[in-house]
Design a protein around this motif. Structure first.
Motif, short mmCIF file in Angstrom:
data_model
loop_
_atom_site.label_atom_id
_atom_site.label_comp_id
_atom_site.label_asym_id
_atom_site.label_seq_id
_atom_site.Cartn_x
_atom_site.Cartn_y
_atom_site.Cartn_z
N ILE A 181 -55.70 4.69 7.58
CA ILE A 181 -55.50 4.19 8.95
C ILE A 181 -56.84 4.03 9.66
O ILE A 181 -57.10 3.00 10.32
N VAL A 182 -57.72 5.04 9.51
CA VAL A 182 -59.05 4.95 10.13
C VAL A 182 -59.82 3.77 9.56
O VAL A 182 -60.48 3.01 10.30
N ALA A 183 -59.76 3.61 8.21
CA ALA A 183 -60.46 2.48 7.59
C ALA A 183 -59.90 1.15 8.09
O ALA A 183 -60.65 0.19 8.31
N PHE A 184 -58.58 1.09 8.28
CA PHE A 184 -57.97 -0.14 8.78
C PHE A 184 -58.48 -0.48 10.18
O PHE A 184 -58.81 -1.63 10.48
N LEU A 185 -58.57 0.55 11.02
CA LEU A 185 -59.05 0.32 12.38
C LEU A 185 -60.52 -0.08 12.39
O LEU A 185 -60.93 -1.00 13.10
N ILE A 186 -61.31 0.64 11.58
CA ILE A 186 -62.75 0.31 11.52
C ILE A 186 -62.94 -1.09 10.96
O ILE A 186 -63.74 -1.88 11.47
N ALA A 187 -62.21 -1.39 9.88
CA ALA A 187 -62.34 -2.72 9.27
C ALA A 187 -61.91 -3.79 10.25
O ALA A 187 -62.50 -4.88 10.30
N GLY A 188 -60.86 -3.49 11.05
CA GLY A 188 -60.43 -4.46 12.05
C GLY A 188 -61.53 -4.76 13.06
O GLY A 188 -61.76 -5.91 13.44
N THR A 189 -62.23 -3.70 13.49
CA THR A 189 -63.33 -3.89 14.44
C THR A 189 -64.43 -4.74 13.83
O THR A 189 -64.96 -5.67 14.45
N VAL A 190 -64.81 -4.41 12.58
CA VAL A 190 -65.90 -5.13 11.92
C VAL A 190 -65.50 -6.58 11.66
O VAL A 190 -66.26 -7.52 11.97
N THR A 191 -64.32 -6.76 11.07
CA THR A 191 -63.92 -8.12 10.72
C THR A 191 -63.67 -8.98 11.96
O THR A 191 -63.89 -10.19 11.92
N ARG A 192 -63.20 -8.36 13.04
CA ARG A 192 -62.99 -9.13 14.26
C ARG A 192 -64.30 -9.72 14.77
O ARG A 192 -64.36 -10.89 15.17
N ARG A 193 -65.36 -8.89 14.74
CA ARG A 193 -66.67 -9.40 15.18
C ARG A 193 -67.21 -10.45 14.20
O ARG A 193 -67.81 -11.45 14.61
N LEU A 194 -66.98 -10.22 12.90
CA LEU A 194 -67.44 -11.20 11.91
C LEU A 194 -66.66 -12.51 12.04
O LEU A 194 -67.24 -13.59 11.88
N GLN A 195 -65.38 -12.42 12.31
CA GLN A 195 -64.60 -13.64 12.52
C GLN A 195 -65.08 -14.40 13.76
O GLN A 195 -65.11 -15.63 13.78
N LEU A 197 -68.16 -14.32 14.85
CA LEU A 197 -69.39 -14.97 14.41
C LEU A 197 -69.10 -16.23 13.60
O LEU A 197 -69.78 -17.24 13.76
N ARG A 198 -68.08 -16.15 12.74
CA ARG A 198 -67.72 -17.32 11.93
C ARG A 198 -67.27 -18.47 12.83
O ARG A 198 -67.66 -19.63 12.62
N ARG A 199 -66.41 -18.17 13.83
CA ARG A 199 -65.95 -19.23 14.73
C ARG A 199 -67.11 -19.84 15.50
O ARG A 199 -67.18 -21.07 15.68
N THR A 200 -68.04 -18.98 15.94
CA THR A 200 -69.21 -19.51 16.66
C THR A 200 -70.05 -20.38 15.75
O THR A 200 -70.56 -21.43 16.16
N THR A 201 -70.19 -19.97 14.48
CA THR A 201 -70.95 -20.78 13.51
C THR A 201 -70.28 -22.13 13.31
O THR A 201 -70.96 -23.17 13.23
N GLU A 202 -68.95 -22.14 13.22
CA GLU A 202 -68.24 -23.41 13.05
C GLU A 202 -68.42 -24.31 14.27
O GLU A 202 -68.60 -25.53 14.13
N HIS A 203 -68.37 -23.73 15.47
CA HIS A 203 -68.60 -24.53 16.68
C HIS A 203 -70.00 -25.12 16.68
O HIS A 203 -70.20 -26.29 17.04
N GLY A 210 -74.36 -25.26 22.52
CA GLY A 210 -74.37 -24.14 23.46
C GLY A 210 -73.53 -22.96 23.00
O GLY A 210 -73.42 -21.97 23.72
N ALA A 211 -72.93 -23.03 21.79
CA ALA A 211 -72.08 -21.94 21.31
C ALA A 211 -72.92 -20.70 21.04
O ALA A 211 -73.95 -20.77 20.35
N ARG A 212 -72.48 -19.57 21.59
CA ARG A 212 -73.17 -18.29 21.37
C ARG A 212 -72.11 -17.21 21.16
O ARG A 212 -70.96 -17.37 21.54
#
Length: 464
Positions: A181-195, A197-203, A210-212
């Motif tokens: 459960i802890v790993a799921f929550l931590i992974a969610g935090t990390v992957t959410r920020r990485l996602q 970043l990915r969306r900003t990269t695509e923009h 101006g995407a940041r």
């Protein structure tokens, strides 16, 4: 990635639990066995004390049977009390059927009757199970008058340990689930920020310059990555805007000399048969346009290299560079009747991209000599400013510029007068090279009625 991180975290936790709990189970088994053996040995001595008088007298005592049965009911251990011949005089059995039976053949009974304490585990063929046993002698003074044997089913110890291990493994399972459960929550935090970043990269890839991405959320490593990404995006946006501005300015500025060159060549072609002398003059003018065009292209190339320079600033002796460039410009200054002086310390170490200091001084001297009248002096000074900085000044006695023009002078293709030669890129090159070197450039008024102080402040090299 989230499920992979969760699985890895749970696997590591499970491995740690197994490595920890397997030795712990063995330790619990050994500890429980020792605890029961110690308790049996203690209780055997208590029963031996109570049996001493009856065994010494050789008279059956019903109290021994009562004590044995009471102990059996409270502890679950079977009690056998024998006399010196190994004959049972009391047991904890309800029917007392074995009373009077000989136990002399039992190794532990024989050892106890010899005055020694015995403990251990053996197989009972009559009961069909393993037994833990403790046998102690009953002493009257130094004489052995009998023995007391306590036996305890070995599976009871195993069952108790298994019960403890089940509780332990239940805790281990809960630990692994909580880790997941802890790993799921931590992974969610990390992957959410990485996602994000990915969306900003695509923009950014789609052309939204101006995407940041936010820099204040996530783990320190994610925040550092976000800051690096935004710096990259800022640099990319700046370079693309500079490229577009460069292309627009270059096409605009090259159109005029190219048009003039085409008109002169057309005119020369028309005059070459009718008026060769006029055709020659027209061709000479065309050559002047070609030279102007070449100078403009050269300046554009220099400015383009300054825009795209990714080199890191390096240690440069600004004083030495200033003296060398003044020496190179002195012959041209003499031709125009202008003097150049240089005032600099023995050394002035600054940070600048390779070749930047030379090109900055060359462009500032070119502008100063163009603006100066014959008989005047252009002064080049290098001195240490307050703090960790070194100042470069190129001072002239020209007509000067207004406050607004001093700011606009660093724009590309800007010229104070349209009747002068030059590309209008010199000060733009100075500004760009200064920025690449971490320096600043500005034009300051020298006198109320004229003169300019072209000032560039470099970062000084920190002393070691």
């Amino acid at each position: 990635m989230r499920w992979q991180l969760m699985a890895a975290f749970m696997a590591v936790t499970l491995a740690v639990v197994i490595v920890q709990d397997l030795p712990l189970g063995s330790y619990l088994m050994r500890t429980e066995r020792e605890r029961i053996t110690t308790a049996l040995e203690r209780d055997a001595f208590v029963l031996a004390g109570r049996s001493e008088e009856a065994l010494e007298a050789g008279v059956p005592d019903p109290a021994l049977v009562t004590d044995a049965q009471r102990y059996h009911r409270s502890s679950g251990a079977r009690v056998v009390i024998v006399d010196t011949s190994g004959t049972a005089v009391a047991t904890s059995d309800d029917d007392q059927a074995t009373a009077g039976s000989s136990y002399r053949s039992r190794p532990e009974i024989g050892t106890a009757l010899s005055g020694q304490i015995t403990t251990g585990q053996r197989r009972s063929d009559s009961l069909g199970t393993d037994l833990l046993y403790v046998t102690v002698p009953v002493l009257s003074g130094e004489q052995v008058v009998g023995a007391v044997r306590l036996t305890y089913p070995a599976h009871v110890v195993t069952d108790q340990v298994r019960g403890q291990l089940r509780a332990l493994w239940l805790v281990a399972a809960v630990t692994v689930i909580l880790a997941g459960i802890v790993a799921f929550l931590i992974a969610g935090t990390v992957t959410r920020r990485l996602q994000q970043l990915r969306r900003t990269t695509e923009h950014l890839a789609e052309g939204h310059l101006g995407a940041r991405t936010p820099e204040s959320a996530g783990a320190p490593e994610i925040r550092s990555l976000a800051r690096s990404f935004n710096r990259m995006a800022d640099r990319l946006e700046y370079l693309l805007r500079q490229q577009r501005a460069f292309a627009g300015d270059a096409s605009h500025q090259l159109r005029t000399p190219l048009t003039a060159l085409r008109l002169r060549l057309d005119g020369a072609a028309d005059l070459i048969d009718a008026d060769p002398e006029a055709a020659r003059r027209t061709l000479a003018s065309a050559q002047d346009e070609v030279l102007r065009l070449q100078q403009l292209v050269d300046a554009l190339l220099v400015l383009s290299r300054a825009d795209d320079s990714g080199a890191a600033p390096q240690q440069t002796d600004l004083a030495e560079v200033a003296r060398a460039r003044v020496e190179q410009w002195e012959p041209l200054a003499d031709e125009s009747g202008t003097r150049i002086t240089v005032t600099a310390p023995a050394a002035a170490l600054v940070l600048a991209v390779p070749g930047a200091a030379e090109q900055i001084i060359d462009n500032l001297l070119d502008n100063a000599l163009t603006a100066s009248s014959p008989g005047s002096t252009v002064e080049v000074t290098v001195d240490k400013a307050t703090g960790d900085a070194v100042d470069l000044h190129v001072l002239d006695h020209g007509p000067g510029l207004s406050a607004e023009d001093r700011i606009r002078a660093f724009d590309r293709f800007w010229r104070a007068r349209t009747d002068t030669e030059g590309s209008g890129l010199g000060l733009a090159i100075v500004a760009q090279l200064a920025r690449a070197s971490g320096a600043t450039a500005e034009l300051l008024p020298r006198y109320p009625n004229g003169g300019l102080d072209a000032h560039v402040r470099f970062r000084a090299v920190a002393p070691r």
